[in-house]
Motif scaffolding. Sequence first.
Motif, PDB file in Angstrom:
ATOM      1  N   ASP A  57       0.835  -1.207   0.000  1.00  0.00           N
ATOM      2  CA  ASP A  57       0.000   0.000   0.000  1.00  0.00           C
ATOM      3  C   ASP A  57       0.872   1.261   0.000  1.00  0.00           C
ATOM      4  O   ASP A  57       2.100   1.186  -0.027  1.00  0.00           O
ATOM      5  CB  ASP A  57      -1.001  -0.018   1.159  1.00  0.00           C
ATOM      6  CG  ASP A  57      -0.370   0.129   2.535  1.00  0.00           C
ATOM      7  OD1 ASP A  57       0.841   0.448   2.648  1.00  0.00           O
ATOM      8  OD2 ASP A  57      -1.108  -0.071   3.525  1.00  0.00           O
ATOM      9  N   ALA A 101      -1.102  -7.832   0.762  1.00  0.00           N
ATOM     10  CA  ALA A 101      -1.482  -9.132   0.183  1.00  0.00           C
ATOM     11  C   ALA A 101      -0.268  -9.712  -0.531  1.00  0.00           C
ATOM     12  O   ALA A 101       0.631  -8.990  -0.946  1.00  0.00           O
ATOM     13  CB  ALA A 101      -2.641  -8.965  -0.794  1.00  0.00           C
ATOM     14  N   ASP A 144      -8.714 -11.581  -7.445  1.00  0.00           N
ATOM     15  CA  ASP A 144      -8.216 -11.326  -6.091  1.00  0.00           C
ATOM     16  C   ASP A 144      -7.003 -10.390  -6.107  1.00  0.00           C
ATOM     17  O   ASP A 144      -6.873  -9.513  -5.248  1.00  0.00           O
ATOM     18  CB  ASP A 144      -7.859 -12.631  -5.380  1.00  0.00           C
ATOM     19  CG  ASP A 144      -9.091 -13.463  -5.040  1.00  0.00           C
ATOM     20  OD1 ASP A 144     -10.193 -12.897  -4.904  1.00  0.00           O
ATOM     21  OD2 ASP A 144      -8.942 -14.694  -4.905  1.00  0.00           O
ATOM     22  N   ALA A 203      -6.808  -6.533  -4.587  1.00  0.00           N
ATOM     23  CA  ALA A 203      -5.737  -6.076  -3.691  1.00  0.00           C
ATOM     24  C   ALA A 203      -5.075  -4.813  -4.236  1.00  0.00           C
ATOM     25  O   ALA A 203      -4.770  -3.884  -3.480  1.00  0.00           O
ATOM     26  CB  ALA A 203      -4.713  -7.184  -3.485  1.00  0.00           C
ATOM     27  N   ARG A 224      -7.385  -1.976  -3.592  1.00  0.00           N
ATOM     28  CA  ARG A 224      -7.325  -1.606  -2.158  1.00  0.00           C
ATOM     29  C   ARG A 224      -6.087  -0.753  -1.895  1.00  0.00           C
ATOM     30  O   ARG A 224      -6.141   0.239  -1.148  1.00  0.00           O
ATOM     31  CB  ARG A 224      -7.268  -2.871  -1.297  1.00  0.00           C
ATOM     32  CG  ARG A 224      -8.514  -3.126  -0.521  1.00  0.00           C
ATOM     33  CD  ARG A 224      -8.346  -4.204   0.549  1.00  0.00           C
ATOM     34  NE  ARG A 224      -7.049  -4.832   0.617  1.00  0.00           N
ATOM     35  CZ  ARG A 224      -6.825  -6.132   0.601  1.00  0.00           C
ATOM     36  NH1 ARG A 224      -7.805  -6.977   0.552  1.00  0.00           N
ATOM     37  NH2 ARG A 224      -5.619  -6.612   0.665  1.00  0.00           N
TER      38      ARG A 224
END
Length: 184
Positions: free
Chosen positions: A152, A159, A171, A175, A178
């Motif tokens: 991030d 992840a 998926d 991520a 996010r």
Amino acid sequence: MKVLPVLSLTLLALFGGQALAAECPALLQHELPKLRSKETLDLCQQFGGKPLLIVNTASHCGFTPQFKGLEALYKRYKDQGFEVLGVPSDDFKQEAASAEETAKVCFVNYGVTFAMTQPQHVTGDQATPLYRELIAQSGQSPRWNFYKYVVDRQGKVIAHFSSLTKPDDPDLIEAVERALESKP
């Protein structure tokens, strides 16, 4: 009188620089040599405050065609600040014998435009500090080539995905999105 402004600027430069270094997350406090260049990649300057996907790559692996999907993922989100960092490694005995051949596979064969480093160790005691930090944060060392870590904007692994996870996997995309939504 003129000494004070010069002294103040000097102190600001010294302590301001330390403040900037302190703001850079531990994960990014490293420099790595760029692929096909004599320059180094300062991870704080290049990736600080940006969502990031870090992938250990290999030129002669069954997963090497994932470069195409990684490039598509990068192009899809790069205007939102997303970055990809490819880290070639011969830890699984599938990297090219020379950096020149690695560069050809990445840049010529697959048209990679995201950042790539010179080959590095990504596992075991010889793992580069970047990978030691990825492993410490995620609790998972790469098990094979094209293992993926999503980081991030604060430099935290949010992840990680196996080599079997393709760059267009829902998926993985979730991520990345996010990470894009995270605050610097």
